[in-house]
Design an enzyme around this catalytic site. Sequence first.
Site, PDB file in Angstrom:
ATOM      1  N   SER A 193       7.116  -0.347 -12.500  1.00 14.25           N
ATOM      2  CA  SER A 193       6.821   0.951 -11.897  1.00 14.25           C
ATOM      3  C   SER A 193       6.103   1.851 -12.892  1.00 14.25           C
ATOM      4  O   SER A 193       6.645   2.183 -13.955  1.00 14.25           O
ATOM      5  CB  SER A 193       8.112   1.629 -11.445  1.00 14.25           C
ATOM      6  OG  SER A 193       7.849   2.947 -11.017  1.00 14.25           O
ATOM      7  N   HIS A 211       3.810  -1.252  -9.232  1.00 11.65           N
ATOM      8  CA  HIS A 211       4.451  -0.343  -8.276  1.00 11.65           C
ATOM      9  C   HIS A 211       4.068   1.088  -8.612  1.00 11.65           C
ATOM     10  O   HIS A 211       4.172   1.510  -9.770  1.00 11.65           O
ATOM     11  CB  HIS A 211       5.968  -0.509  -8.338  1.00 11.65           C
ATOM     12  CG  HIS A 211       6.705   0.212  -7.264  1.00 11.65           C
ATOM     13  ND1 HIS A 211       6.755  -0.229  -5.953  1.00 11.65           N
ATOM     14  CD2 HIS A 211       7.430   1.356  -7.297  1.00 11.65           C
ATOM     15  CE1 HIS A 211       7.481   0.594  -5.236  1.00 11.65           C
ATOM     16  NE2 HIS A 211       7.906   1.571  -6.025  1.00 11.65           N
ATOM     17  N   ASP A 239       4.808   4.974  -7.516  1.00 11.10           N
ATOM     18  CA  ASP A 239       5.689   5.878  -6.789  1.00 11.10           C
ATOM     19  C   ASP A 239       5.000   7.210  -6.539  1.00 11.10           C
ATOM     20  O   ASP A 239       4.655   7.934  -7.481  1.00 11.10           O
ATOM     21  CB  ASP A 239       6.967   6.126  -7.603  1.00 11.10           C
ATOM     22  CG  ASP A 239       7.881   4.919  -7.623  1.00 11.10           C
ATOM     23  OD1 ASP A 239       8.273   4.469  -6.540  1.00 11.10           O
ATOM     24  OD2 ASP A 239       8.205   4.441  -8.727  1.00 11.10           O
ATOM     25  N   MET A 264       5.420  10.877  -5.026  1.00 13.15           N
ATOM     26  CA  MET A 264       6.461  11.841  -4.667  1.00 13.15           C
ATOM     27  C   MET A 264       5.833  13.202  -4.393  1.00 13.15           C
ATOM     28  O   MET A 264       4.905  13.613  -5.091  1.00 13.15           O
ATOM     29  CB  MET A 264       7.472  11.965  -5.804  1.00 13.15           C
ATOM     30  CG  MET A 264       8.088  10.648  -6.230  1.00 13.15           C
ATOM     31  SD  MET A 264       9.243  10.900  -7.600  1.00 13.15           S
ATOM     32  CE  MET A 264       9.674   9.214  -7.988  1.00 13.15           C
ATOM     33  N   HIS A 267       4.362   3.195  -2.960  1.00 16.89           N
ATOM     34  CA  HIS A 267       5.590   3.660  -2.314  1.00 16.89           C
ATOM     35  C   HIS A 267       5.451   5.150  -2.032  1.00 16.89           C
ATOM     36  O   HIS A 267       5.497   5.970  -2.954  1.00 16.89           O
ATOM     37  CB  HIS A 267       6.772   3.376  -3.248  1.00 16.89           C
ATOM     38  CG  HIS A 267       8.094   3.827  -2.744  1.00 16.89           C
ATOM     39  ND1 HIS A 267       9.207   3.899  -3.555  1.00 16.89           N
ATOM     40  CD2 HIS A 267       8.503   4.228  -1.507  1.00 16.89           C
ATOM     41  CE1 HIS A 267      10.233   4.322  -2.851  1.00 16.89           C
ATOM     42  NE2 HIS A 267       9.835   4.538  -1.614  1.00 16.89           N
ATOM     43  N   MET A 287       6.836   8.348  -1.008  1.00 20.80           N
ATOM     44  CA  MET A 287       8.030   9.169  -0.811  1.00 20.80           C
ATOM     45  C   MET A 287       7.569  10.571  -0.447  1.00 20.80           C
ATOM     46  O   MET A 287       7.751  11.535  -1.199  1.00 20.80           O
ATOM     47  CB  MET A 287       8.885   9.160  -2.081  1.00 20.80           C
ATOM     48  CG  MET A 287       9.571   7.840  -2.317  1.00 20.80           C
ATOM     49  SD  MET A 287      10.436   7.743  -3.906  1.00 20.80           S
ATOM     50  CE  MET A 287       9.094   7.198  -4.968  1.00 20.80           C
ATOM     51  N   MET A 320      16.192   1.134  -1.448  1.00 17.94           N
ATOM     52  CA  MET A 320      16.414   2.035  -2.577  1.00 17.94           C
ATOM     53  C   MET A 320      17.834   1.848  -3.096  1.00 17.94           C
ATOM     54  O   MET A 320      18.804   2.077  -2.356  1.00 17.94           O
ATOM     55  CB  MET A 320      16.185   3.488  -2.155  1.00 17.94           C
ATOM     56  CG  MET A 320      14.754   3.814  -1.735  1.00 17.94           C
ATOM     57  SD  MET A 320      13.524   3.398  -2.997  1.00 17.94           S
ATOM     58  CE  MET A 320      14.084   4.404  -4.380  1.00 17.94           C
ATOM     59  N   GLY A 343      13.550   9.795  -6.191  1.00 17.97           N
ATOM     60  CA  GLY A 343      13.074  11.056  -6.749  1.00 17.97           C
ATOM     61  C   GLY A 343      12.929  11.036  -8.257  1.00 17.97           C
ATOM     62  O   GLY A 343      12.076  11.726  -8.794  1.00 17.97           O
ATOM     63  N   PHE A 344      13.741  10.220  -8.921  1.00 18.35           N
ATOM     64  CA  PHE A 344      13.711  10.202 -10.383  1.00 18.35           C
ATOM     65  C   PHE A 344      13.937   8.781 -10.892  1.00 18.35           C
ATOM     66  O   PHE A 344      14.718   8.019 -10.299  1.00 18.35           O
ATOM     67  CB  PHE A 344      14.782  11.113 -10.982  1.00 18.35           C
ATOM     68  CG  PHE A 344      14.594  12.568 -10.649  1.00 18.35           C
ATOM     69  CD1 PHE A 344      13.738  13.352 -11.403  1.00 18.35           C
ATOM     70  CD2 PHE A 344      15.257  13.126  -9.575  1.00 18.35           C
ATOM     71  CE1 PHE A 344      13.547  14.692 -11.088  1.00 18.35           C
ATOM     72  CE2 PHE A 344      15.082  14.468  -9.247  1.00 18.35           C
ATOM     73  CZ  PHE A 344      14.225  15.250 -10.004  1.00 18.35           C
ATOM     74  N   GLY A 345      13.280   8.439 -11.990  1.00 19.17           N
ATOM     75  CA  GLY A 345      13.514   7.162 -12.634  1.00 19.17           C
ATOM     76  C   GLY A 345      14.730   7.220 -13.533  1.00 19.17           C
ATOM     77  O   GLY A 345      15.277   8.287 -13.810  1.00 19.17           O
ATOM     78  N   ASP A 372      14.548  -1.208  -5.510  1.00 19.37           N
ATOM     79  CA  ASP A 372      13.923  -0.178  -6.339  1.00 19.37           C
ATOM     80  C   ASP A 372      14.983   0.791  -6.822  1.00 19.37           C
ATOM     81  O   ASP A 372      15.562   1.526  -6.026  1.00 19.37           O
ATOM     82  CB  ASP A 372      12.861   0.557  -5.511  1.00 19.37           C
ATOM     83  CG  ASP A 372      12.054   1.554  -6.326  1.00 19.37           C
ATOM     84  OD1 ASP A 372      12.335   1.722  -7.527  1.00 19.37           O
ATOM     85  OD2 ASP A 372      11.141   2.174  -5.761  1.00 19.37           O
ATOM     86  N   GLY A 373      15.242   0.738  -8.136  1.00 21.01           N
ATOM     87  CA  GLY A 373      16.163   1.702  -8.716  1.00 21.01           C
ATOM     88  C   GLY A 373      17.249   1.055  -9.547  1.00 21.01           C
ATOM     89  O   GLY A 373      18.048   0.259  -9.034  1.00 21.01           O
ATOM     90  N   GLY A 374      17.269   1.330 -10.835  1.00 22.35           N
ATOM     91  CA  GLY A 374      18.324   0.822 -11.704  1.00 22.35           C
ATOM     92  C   GLY A 374      18.267  -0.664 -11.949  1.00 22.35           C
ATOM     93  O   GLY A 374      19.286  -1.283 -12.289  1.00 22.35           O
ATOM     94  N   GLY A 408      11.322  -0.071 -13.690  1.00 15.06           N
ATOM     95  CA  GLY A 408      10.699   1.044 -14.387  1.00 15.06           C
ATOM     96  C   GLY A 408      10.986   1.006 -15.869  1.00 15.06           C
ATOM     97  O   GLY A 408      10.275   0.376 -16.652  1.00 15.06           O
ATOM     98  N   THR A 409      12.068   1.685 -16.276  1.00 13.15           N
ATOM     99  CA  THR A 409      12.382   1.772 -17.704  1.00 13.15           C
ATOM    100  C   THR A 409      12.771   0.422 -18.292  1.00 13.15           C
ATOM    101  O   THR A 409      12.647   0.215 -19.496  1.00 13.15           O
ATOM    102  CB  THR A 409      13.516   2.785 -17.947  1.00 13.15           C
ATOM    103  OG1 THR A 409      14.653   2.433 -17.140  1.00 13.15           O
ATOM    104  CG2 THR A 409      13.075   4.192 -17.578  1.00 13.15           C
TER     105      THR A 409
END
Length: 225
Positions: free
Chosen positions: A12, A37, A39, A41, A70, A72, A141, A146-148, A179-181, A201-202
């Site tokens: 991401s 990816h 994002d 927003m 994506h 959002m 999700m 909204g936040f990485g 998507d997420g974590g 992402g991270t």
Amino acid sequence: MAALKTPLIAPSLLAADFSRAADEVAAVERGGADWLHLDVMDGHFVPNLSMGPQLVQALRPKSKLAFDVHLMIAPVDPYIEAFAKAGADHIHLHVEAGPHTHRSLQHVRDHGVKPGIAICPATPPEAVGEVLDLVDMILVMTVNPGFGGQKFLTSQLRKITTLRRMADATGRDIRIGVDGGITAHTAPLAVAAGADVLIAGTSVYGQDDYAAAIRDLRSGAHIPA
């Protein structure tokens, strides 16, 4: 269609260094990423602002990766054409973003782009049941969007399994993305539940060695034969 044995990895860009965006895209491509990816927003549907079609358009000539966009944003329909023309290969829109999801997905496909449906943690899987004939991917999700950098919600594993079953029942080739974590610890959990696309992402862009991070995610989440 069953889930892929080896998941696709889609770093991401939200977690990258935006001052070096083109270089960051090239780095994950060299590192073995399958997709990129992006994002988007709007500060309304989700509490953050990120990027617009201009960035997608600027990066498109710099990479051969599939651009997984994506959205959002709400309303989403006025922006589908712009992102399609900017170079998106896939466009995911949220089932929660408007009352006419079916028409919105048709709009994506009309522009020659693969449609995906995204679903927030509080939304039941049945909410996407009436559009499975239109989508190429379901994006689950596993954090509140909204936040990485958020923690993976294990409560979503059951939803992934339900959606995998729903997707397979159509007989169509529908990917299940998460998507997420997503980390080396949570990726195997998501894949075991039925996911076959990992948005990272991270866990990629936050590491010193992008290639090693991508390799670790892919190998750790491989489904044994």
